[in-house]
Design a protein around this motif. Structure first.
Motif: not given
Length: 500
Positions: A276-281, A286-288
């Protein structure tokens, strides 16, 4: 060790860049051959002579555990033990000697028990298929298996396979937890007037529950899904199971496993691989945020469990020192993790041609043992592995299940209702799932060839096959044949040919 072997493999690839390039270039030709084989198999299935020749050859090459008179003797003994275990568990439920039967109703407990066992069969078989099918071009089975095509389109898009594995593992905890409430005996339970020594063997030790759940709910599905991946998940039952797993993953309870995988990449000196493309801000927040939430849950679960262990308030056997219980806990978690990673690595390479399974001696030796003679040892390993994992989980549960009585001081001064929840053993299940299961699966999925290059993997493969050879789970082969006949499962080669 996985990181070490990954570095060795990359060094070899750097020394042979031209060979690596040729392997990559051959993928196009291989896909063309697969397309041809698929078209050929579609044609030959309409020919009446095809099932009686090619299919019989495939059946002989894949069959295992049902070839000799000794195999059938083992099956008969195992079937008797499984049937006896089922009768005992149903008798427990009918007499109100399980928690759910006592608190709700025996009929409700029986229905819930078998609904969960049937669902577990789809959860286990679905994992075999979802992990094993990515190397196959989905267009090859789009028309023959439309539901499998849709499920794989969802599950193999981006990093959704890792998400599925994580949600699925938590789902396994929930289902096993419910099965335990419905079928596990209460303290001092007696049924059918059985002698005390039989009661101790089958009820007090949990053997009856293990044989019933493992053979019927897990091994039977794995035996068939190992070689009938396309047919096994070509049902909306699997669609439902997939989306439940995806929904569970969104909660973030197990996201610590992602952090461990990222640390493995960092230790190996490799960038984190993603489809997948890099996560945005906002995606990073949301992930961390969920990683932090998962770390808090894991840390608190460890603190509560260790506090209870050193206070002597767990179900650990009397006379066993707390330090020994702690060592057992971490050693057996490592064994479970290794076996969980092995199944993922094995299914990851199952549909790869030999030329793409690496050239590390141990990895080649492991694959040769696993896939020789049509892959007979793959389902055999799954049987031995499942029994080993179940035995390890049983001991781990004794170490981590809290046993705080009404007159005892609650752990960290929590309320009685929270302490009763702790006493169910759910915290220990969370610890084991994150540190002893999912994390190893994600690392094995990221470094499958390096994982197979570990000599310990080969040793445990032989141990699992030796345990399967004892025949205690041989009933799974017979039940697998029955299920395959009723459901009309066909081997994957019928539809898409072999990887070569």
């Amino acid at each position: 060790l996985t990181i070490f072997f990954d570095r060795q493999i990359r060094k070899q690839q750097q020394q042979q860049p031209r060979q690596h390039q040729l392997v990559t270039e051959s993928l196009v030709d291989r896909l063309r051959r697969l397309s041809y084989i698929s078209s050929l198999s579609s044609f030959t299935q309409r020919n009446s002579s095809y099932p009686s020749t090619t299919l019989s050859t495939m059946s002989e090459s894949h069959s295992h555990g049902t070839n000799t008179p000794l195999d059938w003797i083992r099956i008969a003994i195992s079937c008797f033990l499984v049937a006896f275990s089922i009768v005992i568990v149903l008798a427990l439920i009918a007499t109100g000697n399980t928690k759910l039967a006592q608190d709700v109703h025996p009929v409700a407990a029986g229905v819930i028990l078998w609904a969960c066992i049937i669902w577990m069969s789809m959860i286990e078989g679905g994992q075999c298929s979802m992990v094993g099918l990515p190397p196959i071009d989905r267009e090859l089975y789009k028309e023959s298996h439309p539901i499998t095509y849709k499920i794989c389109s969802w599950g193999h898009k981006g990093d959704n396979l890792d998400r599925y594995l994580m949600g699925r593992q938590f789902m396994v905890i929930f289902v096993n937890f419910t099965i335990s409430l419905a079928g596990a005996p209460l303290a001092g339970a007696q049924v059918l007037g059985l002698p005390s020594w039989i009661t101790k063997i089958f009820l007090d030790s949990g053997i009856a529950m293990v044989l019933q759940n493992v053979v019927v709910g897990q091994l039977t599905s794995q035996v068939n899904a190992s070689h009938c991946m396309l047919d096994y998940i070509n049902t909306h039952f699997m669609s439902f199971t997939y989306w439940v797993a995806a929904l569970i993953e969104v909660t973030g309870v197990m996201h610590t496993s992602y952090l461990i995988r990222i640390m493995a990449y960092w230790a190996a000196g490799k960038p984190v691989e993603s489809n997948e493309p890099p996560r945005d801000g906002m995606q990073n927040v949301w992930f961390w945020g969920r990683v932090a939430w998962s770390l808090f849950i894991l840390g608190y679960a460890l603190a509560v469990t260790l506090e209870a262990l050193f206070k002597g308030q767990t179900a650990l056997w009397e006379g066993v020192p707390e330090v020994v219980g702690l060592i057992l806990f971490f050693v057996l978690m490592s064994v479970v993790g290794l076996l969980e990673g092995m199944q993922i690595a094995f299914f990851t390479v199952a549909k790869l041609p030999k030329s793409e399974r690496g050239d590390a001696p141990i990895a080649m030796k492991t694959c040769e043992c696993l896939f020789k003679n049509g892959g007979k040892n793959l389902p055999g390993f799954m049987c031995g592995r499942q029994m080993t994992v179940t035995l390890c989980f049983f001991i781990i549960a004794r170490v981590t299940t809290l046993n705080v009585g009404a007159d005892d001081e609650n752990i960290f001064g929590v309320s009685d209702s929270i302490q009763n929840f702790f006493n169910t053993g759910f915290l220990g299940a969370i610890i084991t799932t994150i540190l002893g299961s999912i994390s190893w699966q994600l690392v094995a999925s990221a470094f499958p060839i390096a994982f197979l290059s570990n000599p310990i993997v080969y040793i445990f493969l032989q141990l699992a096959l030796a345990l399967e050879a004892t025949g205690i789970c041989a009933a799974a082969w017979f039940l697998g044949l029955v299920q395959k006949k009723i459901m009309g499962f066909q081997y994957d080669e019928v539809y898409v040919g072999t990887p070569e």
